[in-house]
Design a protein around this motif. Sequence first.
Motif, PDB file in Angstrom:
ATOM      1  N   MET A   1     -14.331  -2.389  -4.471  1.00 27.34           N
ATOM      2  CA  MET A   1     -13.854  -3.260  -3.502  1.00 27.34           C
ATOM      3  C   MET A   1     -12.201  -4.006  -4.068  1.00 27.34           C
ATOM      4  O   MET A   1     -11.317  -3.098  -5.290  1.00 27.34           O
ATOM      5  CB  MET A   1     -14.516  -4.782  -4.960  1.00 27.34           C
ATOM      6  N   LYS A   2     -11.550  -3.907  -3.381  1.00 24.82           N
ATOM      7  CA  LYS A   2     -10.427  -4.210  -2.494  1.00 24.82           C
ATOM      8  C   LYS A   2      -9.519  -5.763  -3.535  1.00 24.82           C
ATOM      9  O   LYS A   2      -9.949  -6.456  -2.662  1.00 24.82           O
ATOM     10  CB  LYS A   2      -9.480  -4.171  -1.813  1.00 24.82           C
ATOM     11  N   TRP A   3      -9.008  -6.142  -4.361  1.00 24.93           N
ATOM     12  CA  TRP A   3      -8.601  -7.869  -4.663  1.00 24.93           C
ATOM     13  C   TRP A   3      -7.053  -7.657  -3.529  1.00 24.93           C
ATOM     14  O   TRP A   3      -6.273  -6.947  -4.336  1.00 24.93           O
ATOM     15  CB  TRP A   3      -8.457  -7.813  -5.756  1.00 24.93           C
ATOM     16  N   MET A   4      -6.820  -9.026  -3.300  1.00 29.25           N
ATOM     17  CA  MET A   4      -5.361  -9.155  -3.292  1.00 29.25           C
ATOM     18  C   MET A   4      -5.221 -10.425  -4.379  1.00 29.25           C
ATOM     19  O   MET A   4      -5.711 -11.660  -4.489  1.00 29.25           O
ATOM     20  CB  MET A   4      -5.177  -9.352  -1.904  1.00 29.25           C
ATOM     21  N   ILE A   5      -4.052 -10.205  -4.963  1.00 27.22           N
ATOM     22  CA  ILE A   5      -4.156 -11.100  -6.157  1.00 27.22           C
ATOM     23  C   ILE A   5      -2.631 -11.609  -5.574  1.00 27.22           C
ATOM     24  O   ILE A   5      -1.477 -10.924  -5.167  1.00 27.22           O
ATOM     25  CB  ILE A   5      -3.903 -10.549  -7.132  1.00 27.22           C
ATOM     26  N   ALA A   6      -2.035 -12.967  -5.630  1.00 23.60           N
ATOM     27  CA  ALA A   6      -1.590 -13.999  -5.468  1.00 23.60           C
ATOM     28  C   ALA A   6      -1.010 -15.149  -6.000  1.00 23.60           C
ATOM     29  O   ALA A   6      -1.650 -15.219  -6.817  1.00 23.60           O
ATOM     30  CB  ALA A   6      -0.791 -14.427  -3.946  1.00 23.60           C
ATOM     31  N   SER A   7      -0.002 -15.963  -6.423  1.00 31.95           N
ATOM     32  CA  SER A   7      -0.037 -16.886  -7.062  1.00 31.95           C
ATOM     33  C   SER A   7       1.817 -17.512  -6.537  1.00 31.95           C
ATOM     34  O   SER A   7       2.269 -16.809  -5.785  1.00 31.95           O
ATOM     35  CB  SER A   7       0.905 -16.650  -8.667  1.00 31.95           C
ATOM     36  N   ASP A   8       1.946 -19.074  -7.083  1.00 34.46           N
ATOM     37  CA  ASP A   8       2.562 -19.803  -6.881  1.00 34.46           C
ATOM     38  C   ASP A   8       3.297 -20.124  -5.380  1.00 34.46           C
ATOM     39  O   ASP A   8       4.036 -19.764  -4.964  1.00 34.46           O
ATOM     40  CB  ASP A   8       3.689 -19.359  -7.984  1.00 34.46           C
ATOM     41  N   LEU A   9       1.762 -20.545  -3.922  1.00 34.58           N
ATOM     42  CA  LEU A   9       2.154 -21.073  -2.885  1.00 34.58           C
ATOM     43  C   LEU A   9       3.071 -22.185  -2.798  1.00 34.58           C
ATOM     44  O   LEU A   9       3.307 -22.565  -2.232  1.00 34.58           O
ATOM     45  CB  LEU A   9       1.127 -21.204  -2.473  1.00 34.58           C
ATOM     46  N   HIS A  10       2.595 -23.143  -3.697  1.00 32.56           N
ATOM     47  CA  HIS A  10       3.583 -24.540  -3.744  1.00 32.56           C
ATOM     48  C   HIS A  10       3.799 -25.333  -2.344  1.00 32.56           C
ATOM     49  O   HIS A  10       5.016 -25.789  -2.178  1.00 32.56           O
ATOM     50  CB  HIS A  10       4.544 -23.869  -4.768  1.00 32.56           C
ATOM     51  N   GLY A  11       2.537 -24.716  -1.654  1.00 31.24           N
ATOM     52  CA  GLY A  11       2.373 -26.221  -0.640  1.00 31.24           C
ATOM     53  C   GLY A  11       3.131 -25.726   0.684  1.00 31.24           C
ATOM     54  O   GLY A  11       3.329 -26.162   1.381  1.00 31.24           O
ATOM     55  N   SER A  12       3.637 -24.395   0.929  1.00 31.33           N
ATOM     56  CA  SER A  12       4.176 -23.647   1.870  1.00 31.33           C
ATOM     57  C   SER A  12       3.178 -23.128   2.765  1.00 31.33           C
ATOM     58  O   SER A  12       2.979 -22.048   2.647  1.00 31.33           O
ATOM     59  CB  SER A  12       5.299 -22.371   1.130  1.00 31.33           C
ATOM     60  N   ALA A  13       3.675 -24.016   4.001  1.00 27.90           N
ATOM     61  CA  ALA A  13       2.417 -23.789   5.038  1.00 27.90           C
ATOM     62  C   ALA A  13       3.402 -21.896   5.756  1.00 27.90           C
ATOM     63  O   ALA A  13       2.605 -21.123   6.208  1.00 27.90           O
ATOM     64  CB  ALA A  13       2.552 -24.403   5.918  1.00 27.90           C
ATOM     65  N   TYR A  14       4.285 -21.781   5.355  1.00 27.39           N
ATOM     66  CA  TYR A  14       4.730 -20.723   6.111  1.00 27.39           C
ATOM     67  C   TYR A  14       4.881 -19.330   5.193  1.00 27.39           C
ATOM     68  O   TYR A  14       3.951 -18.376   5.856  1.00 27.39           O
ATOM     69  CB  TYR A  14       6.420 -20.587   6.142  1.00 27.39           C
ATOM     70  N   TYR A  15       5.315 -19.531   3.860  1.00 27.81           N
ATOM     71  CA  TYR A  15       4.104 -18.233   3.333  1.00 27.81           C
ATOM     72  C   TYR A  15       2.959 -18.128   2.992  1.00 27.81           C
ATOM     73  O   TYR A  15       2.483 -17.203   2.545  1.00 27.81           O
ATOM     74  CB  TYR A  15       4.996 -18.455   1.638  1.00 27.81           C
ATOM     75  N   CYS A  16       2.404 -19.037   2.918  1.00 34.08           N
ATOM     76  CA  CYS A  16       0.555 -19.219   3.186  1.00 34.08           C
ATOM     77  C   CYS A  16       0.139 -19.162   4.377  1.00 34.08           C
ATOM     78  O   CYS A  16      -1.022 -17.744   4.279  1.00 34.08           O
ATOM     79  CB  CYS A  16      -0.064 -20.574   2.951  1.00 34.08           C
ATOM     80  N   ARG A  17       0.876 -18.700   5.429  1.00 31.71           N
ATOM     81  CA  ARG A  17       0.517 -17.445   6.790  1.00 31.71           C
ATOM     82  C   ARG A  17       0.796 -15.959   6.499  1.00 31.71           C
ATOM     83  O   ARG A  17      -0.114 -15.111   6.625  1.00 31.71           O
ATOM     84  CB  ARG A  17       0.851 -18.244   8.177  1.00 31.71           C
ATOM     85  N   LYS A  18       2.060 -16.193   6.056  1.00 33.63           N
ATOM     86  CA  LYS A  18       2.717 -14.951   5.400  1.00 33.63           C
ATOM     87  C   LYS A  18       1.835 -13.790   4.334  1.00 33.63           C
ATOM     88  O   LYS A  18       1.123 -13.241   4.450  1.00 33.63           O
ATOM     89  CB  LYS A  18       4.031 -14.846   5.102  1.00 33.63           C
ATOM     90  N   MET A  19       1.248 -14.457   3.466  1.00 36.40           N
ATOM     91  CA  MET A  19       0.785 -14.211   2.486  1.00 36.40           C
ATOM     92  C   MET A  19      -1.697 -13.713   3.053  1.00 36.40           C
ATOM     93  O   MET A  19      -1.144 -12.725   2.733  1.00 36.40           O
ATOM     94  CB  MET A  19      -0.161 -15.366   1.200  1.00 36.40           C
ATOM     95  N   LEU A  20      -1.534 -14.894   3.689  1.00 33.70           N
ATOM     96  CA  LEU A  20      -3.362 -14.796   4.841  1.00 33.70           C
ATOM     97  C   LEU A  20      -2.816 -13.409   5.458  1.00 33.70           C
ATOM     98  O   LEU A  20      -4.240 -12.559   6.398  1.00 33.70           O
ATOM     99  CB  LEU A  20      -3.288 -15.848   5.764  1.00 33.70           C
ATOM    100  N   GLU A  21      -1.389 -13.279   6.128  1.00 30.15           N
ATOM    101  CA  GLU A  21      -1.449 -11.560   7.584  1.00 30.15           C
ATOM    102  C   GLU A  21      -1.494 -10.775   6.355  1.00 30.15           C
ATOM    103  O   GLU A  21      -1.886  -9.496   6.988  1.00 30.15           O
ATOM    104  CB  GLU A  21      -0.451 -11.708   7.786  1.00 30.15           C
ATOM    105  N   ALA A  22      -1.463 -10.767   4.816  1.00 31.31           N
ATOM    106  CA  ALA A  22      -1.243  -9.672   4.142  1.00 31.31           C
ATOM    107  C   ALA A  22      -2.498  -9.371   3.593  1.00 31.31           C
ATOM    108  O   ALA A  22      -2.488  -8.473   3.816  1.00 31.31           O
ATOM    109  CB  ALA A  22      -0.156 -10.178   2.906  1.00 31.31           C
ATOM    110  N   PHE A  23      -2.805 -10.861   3.713  1.00 28.56           N
ATOM    111  CA  PHE A  23      -4.422 -10.023   3.334  1.00 28.56           C
ATOM    112  C   PHE A  23      -5.288  -9.236   4.066  1.00 28.56           C
ATOM    113  O   PHE A  23      -5.790  -8.669   3.909  1.00 28.56           O
ATOM    114  CB  PHE A  23      -5.045 -11.571   2.622  1.00 28.56           C
ATOM    115  N   GLU A  24      -5.042  -9.881   5.346  1.00 31.43           N
ATOM    116  CA  GLU A  24      -5.654  -9.295   6.653  1.00 31.43           C
ATOM    117  C   GLU A  24      -5.383  -7.839   6.825  1.00 31.43           C
ATOM    118  O   GLU A  24      -5.842  -6.538   7.498  1.00 31.43           O
ATOM    119  CB  GLU A  24      -5.431  -9.635   7.676  1.00 31.43           C
ATOM    120  N   ARG A  25      -4.170  -7.758   6.669  1.00 35.66           N
ATOM    121  CA  ARG A  25      -2.929  -5.624   6.248  1.00 35.66           C
ATOM    122  C   ARG A  25      -3.779  -5.810   5.728  1.00 35.66           C
ATOM    123  O   ARG A  25      -3.739  -4.123   5.393  1.00 35.66           O
ATOM    124  CB  ARG A  25      -1.498  -6.470   6.259  1.00 35.66           C
ATOM    125  N   GLU A  26      -3.731  -5.736   4.326  1.00 33.01           N
ATOM    126  CA  GLU A  26      -4.913  -4.918   4.214  1.00 33.01           C
ATOM    127  C   GLU A  26      -5.973  -4.220   3.270  1.00 33.01           C
ATOM    128  O   GLU A  26      -6.089  -3.580   2.731  1.00 33.01           O
ATOM    129  CB  GLU A  26      -4.109  -6.023   1.645  1.00 33.01           C
TER     130      GLU A  26
END
Length: 182
Positions: A1-26
């Motif tokens: 199983m592969k986990w992606m681990i992230a922290s401290d999004l702090h309500g940023s819609a821009y970085y949430c989208r980037k994080m979810l793009e990275a999740f899919e890319r990974e």
Amino acid sequence: MKWMIASDLHGSAYYCRKMLEAFEREGADRLFLLGDLLYHGPRNDLPREYAPKEVIPLLNGKKEKLLCVRGNCDAEVDQMVLEFPVLADYAVLPVGQRLIYATHGHIYHVKNLPPLAPGDVLLHGHTHVPAWTEFGQENLYLNPGSVSIPKENSPHSYMTLEGNTMQWKELESSAVFHELTL
């Protein structure tokens, strides 16, 4: 199983989208969020595209893939709008012969340790600075940094865990800047 681990999004819609793009890319199976999902907090500047109401449906859309722990900026009112549990103070993941004690970092950290056995790993966010430090009796302290408000000139970053290999990666490029084997 592969986990992606992230922290401290702090309500940023821009970085949430980037994080979810990275999740899919990974191609990760699960996304482990180490707290501070919606609110920016009184000590932080507003992150890029601060829009908690936009972050809510983005995260809820991945609810079956998420595991979260509560950050110091997360509250019961957040649980009312998020469709996955966010109020646990910690989670424990077994990796080989080690346990990873995952928390946000505002309660348990290297100066106030949870009950760790020799060789266990303390994983937390909160500082917004990536870390991989040995301490105690073959223990490790790991921190993925922050996806939206990095500090101390660190990159917007996250970690992956696959098997017993941890990698720290830059958010937008997925370039590996540190790797270790647990």
